[in-house]
Design an enzyme around this catalytic site. Structure first.
Site, PDB file in Angstrom:
ATOM      1  CD  GLU A  35      -3.094  -1.075   2.075  1.00 29.15           C
ATOM      2  OE1 GLU A  35      -3.132  -0.491   2.954  1.00 29.15           O
ATOM      3  OE2 GLU A  35      -4.087  -1.837   1.894  1.00 29.15           O
ATOM      4  CD  GLU A  43      -3.619  -6.097   3.102  1.00 30.48           C
ATOM      5  OE1 GLU A  43      -4.689  -5.498   3.236  1.00 30.48           O
ATOM      6  OE2 GLU A  43      -2.765  -6.203   3.082  1.00 30.48           O
TER       7      GLU A  43
END
Ligand code: GLC
Length: 317
Positions: free
Chosen positions: A130, A246
């Site tokens: 991220e 995810e």
């Protein structure tokens, strides 16, 4: 493409080697690897907060005791025939000050790649979880190319996973510049609608106001279907396999909605040929309850039960 199909169905050992101070923590026990393998998963994604266990000056050496903990996780997965994805997780300092931290980031990857060179091809690296903040798309595209080169120097044949800036969100994919070479997998994280998946999450401002948000029905399903179709289309255009590294819904959401959402995302992913890893195994999104030593059955079923929509998919080898 072969490796991505091999990544198949995965689960994150989140909050183990990436745990934040004061946050939930999963002790990385051998028996969790047994549970994951026995349940029928193909892959463990192992988030690692290297930056909290390495020197702050050159040569930015990774703490040997911590490295051995990561080794143990990698070997525990490989020994059970699983694939394992090792990332760099929670490197907030790099996102806040990319120029200052770039040499350290590259030094981390040189050490990691050298350590695992020669390991099974079932081990994959993921460059950074991220990317965000000052690591804008253009900055990240340059940083990722440098990190990839550092990995390739030490371990040329390794499959490397890379996701877009903007916290790996699917909408940011179009700004991701992927170097022209083989052995790469793209990744995104899927948490939409965020007000549903993150209701009550303590680290998201205002998330308590979303409590009670349920999920299901034709409009909700259509939104997920459209999002994932775009992800798959991007992958096809670029000729790149895509891994949803995810996806998950926080434990404050009602279990029936969580199970419906999880089953739907998983089935759509498989129908589209996207591999996936649920966030996460045993803490605040947990598909598994470590205290009772049992899977949360609705989530296990959503992830690994007969898929409602994946008929005819050639997702598994
Ligand atoms: C990201 C974060 C992790 C968080 C998860 C769900 O992976 O790094 O800390 O729990 O997303 O929000």
């Amino acid at each position: 493409m072969e490796t991505n199909r091999g990544l198949g169905r995965g689960i994150n050992f989140g909050n183990a080697l990436d745990a934040l101070d004061g946050g939930p923590e999963l002790p990385l026990a051998e028996r969790w690897f047994d549970e994951v393998a026995a349940a029928g998963f193909d892959t463990i994604r192992l988030p690692v907060r290297w930056s909290a266990h390495a020197g702050s000056r050159p040569p930015y050496a990774i703490d040997p005791a911590f490295f051995r903990r990561v080794d143990a996780g990698v070997h525990a997965a490989l020994d059970r025939g699983l694939r394992v994805v090792v990332d760099v997780h929670h490197y907030a300092e790099l996102c806040a000050a990319p120029d200052e931290h770039l040499p350290r980031f590259l030094a981390l990857w040189r050490q990691i790649a050298a350590r695992y060179a020669g390991h099974s091809g079932r081990l994959c690296f993921e460059l950074l979880n991220e990317p965000r903040d000052r690591l804008t798309a253009s900055r990240w595209n340059a940083v990722l190319a440098a990190a990839l080169a550092a990995v390739r120097d030490a371990d040329p044949g390794r499959t490397v996973i890379v996701g877009p800036a903007g916290m790996n969100s699917p909408g940011a994919l179009r700004a991701l510049a992927v170097p022209e070479e083989g052995n790469l997998i793209a990744t995104v994280h899927y948490y939409a609608p965020f007000e549903f998946t993150h209701q009550g999450a303590g680290w998201v401002e205002g998330a308590h106001r979303w409590l009670g948000h349920t999920w299901g029905g034709a409009a909700d399903e259509a939104a997920v279907r459209d999002d994932l179709a775009e992800v798959a289309a991007w992958g096809r255009e670029r000729g790149l396999p895509v891994f949803i590294g995810e996806f998950g819904a926080f434990s404050a959401a009602d279990m029936a909605s969580r199970a419906r959402w999880t089953a739907f995302v998983r089935a759509e992913a498989e129908r589209l040929g996207l591999s996936w890893a649920y966030w996460e195994f045993g803490t605040d999104f947990g598909a598994y309850d470590p205290v009772c030593a049992k899977w949360r059955e609705p989530l296990r079923q959503a992830l690994l039960g007969e898929p409602a929509l994946a008929a005819g998919s050639d997702f598994r080898r």
